[in-house]
Scaffold this motif. Structure first.
Motif, short mmCIF file in Angstrom:
data_model
loop_
_atom_site.label_atom_id
_atom_site.label_comp_id
_atom_site.label_asym_id
_atom_site.label_seq_id
_atom_site.Cartn_x
_atom_site.Cartn_y
_atom_site.Cartn_z
N UNK A 1 8.66 -11.86 10.75
CA UNK A 1 8.03 -12.26 9.50
C UNK A 1 7.42 -11.04 8.81
N UNK A 2 7.70 -10.92 7.52
CA UNK A 2 7.13 -9.85 6.70
C UNK A 2 6.59 -10.45 5.41
N UNK A 3 5.29 -10.33 5.20
CA UNK A 3 4.65 -10.79 3.97
C UNK A 3 3.69 -9.70 3.52
N UNK A 4 4.04 -9.00 2.47
CA UNK A 4 3.19 -7.91 2.01
C UNK A 4 3.18 -7.85 0.48
N UNK A 5 2.05 -7.41 -0.03
CA UNK A 5 1.87 -7.29 -1.48
C UNK A 5 1.51 -5.85 -1.81
N UNK A 6 2.26 -5.27 -2.73
CA UNK A 6 1.98 -3.95 -3.25
C UNK A 6 1.68 -4.06 -4.75
N UNK A 7 1.32 -2.94 -5.35
CA UNK A 7 0.96 -2.99 -6.77
C UNK A 7 2.14 -3.38 -7.64
N UNK A 8 3.36 -3.03 -7.20
CA UNK A 8 4.54 -3.29 -8.04
C UNK A 8 5.37 -4.47 -7.57
N UNK A 9 5.11 -4.98 -6.36
CA UNK A 9 5.95 -6.08 -5.89
C UNK A 9 5.30 -6.81 -4.72
N UNK A 10 5.76 -8.04 -4.51
CA UNK A 10 5.41 -8.83 -3.35
C UNK A 10 6.69 -9.17 -2.60
N UNK A 11 6.69 -9.02 -1.28
CA UNK A 11 7.87 -9.29 -0.47
C UNK A 11 7.54 -10.35 0.58
N UNK A 12 8.43 -11.33 0.71
CA UNK A 12 8.29 -12.38 1.71
C UNK A 12 9.64 -12.57 2.39
#
Length: 244
Positions: free
Chosen positions: A71-82
């Motif tokens: 599982x990968x759930x991360x938020x950056x300034x330019x994008x969110x990935x799930x």
């Protein structure tokens, strides 16, 4: 084997892209089973906050089943990935002379992927969504070393090994901003090495390091993430173990 892996590591940048991929590889499993009834479990993570839960069980003295959930759930300034992905496999294992172990696994998996892209004003500019499917084959090879890690007046036994995985991946049901888009497929080659040190009883600390190479030049499904995990391994075996 070591020279071959060093060559692949050096070629790593050729197989990577600076852009994000809609697939983040779960770590290849390396149970190193040797007996019927032996159980392997592992939990690991990395600097990308990608978590993986793995398990394997020896059905007979040479046949095993294994599974992984990542599982990968991360938020950056330019994008969110799930990205959530699960896989299962059936394997053959055997113990070679001098405490070496050889394993061969074949299996498949599937999951879901989503990426939400934003501009500097934090407004959503594009949403990508789809499902993932995979079939793979993997070979593991490990040997118990005679040297130990000596710390705090204690000896911690070390185990070294390598795994080679070939996967065929597909991006299905792909949409961009809710509109159907062409899917993609790719062939990935993942050579990794792993090191384990026994902490206490059946508990071991594990480090996995490796690379991923994509054979197709895709825009969304590509080899854009390396393989690196740190975790805890538990190996339960009522019979003779690899460390004996």
């Amino acid at each position: 084997m070591k020279s071959f892996l060093r060559l692949l590591w050096g070629l790593g940048p050729l197989g990577l892209s600076g852009c994000a991929s809609l697939y983040f590889p779960p770590p290849p499993h390396a149970p190193l089973l040797t007996h019927q009834g032996e159980f392997y479990g592992a939990v690991s993570t990395n600097q990308h906050t990608n978590y993986a839960l793995q398990g394997a069980y020896g059905l007979t003295n040479h046949l095993a089943v294994a599974g992984t959930f990542s599982s990968l759930h991360r938020r950056k300034s330019t994008r969110t990935e799930n990205i959530d992905f699960a896989e299962a496999s059936l394997g053959y294992f055997t113990r070679l002379p001098d405490k070496r172990v050889l394993e061969v696994y074949v299996g498949g998996g599937g999951g879901a992927t989503e990426r939400i892209e934003r501009n500097d004003a934090q407004q959503t500019t594009r949403t990508l969504d789809g499902s993932l499917s995979k079939v793979f084959a993997q070979v593991n090879y490990a040997r118990k070393k005679h040297d130990n890690l000596h710390l705090f007046n204690r000896d911690f036994p070390l185990t070294y090994g390598a795994a080679l995985r070939m996967s065929y991946m597909k991006l299905n049901n792909f949409t961009i901003n809710g509109m159907a888009a062409p899917g993609e497929s790719n062939v990935f080659f993942e050579p990794i090495t792993f090191t384990r040190t026994q902490i206490a009883g059946p508990v071991q600390l594990q480090l996995i390091s490796g690379q991923i190479f994509g054979f197709r030049n895709n825009e969304f499904l590509k080899a854009a993430n390396s393989v690196f995990q740190v975790g805890i391994v538990i190996n339960l075996d009522k019979n003779t173990t690899l460390d004996e």
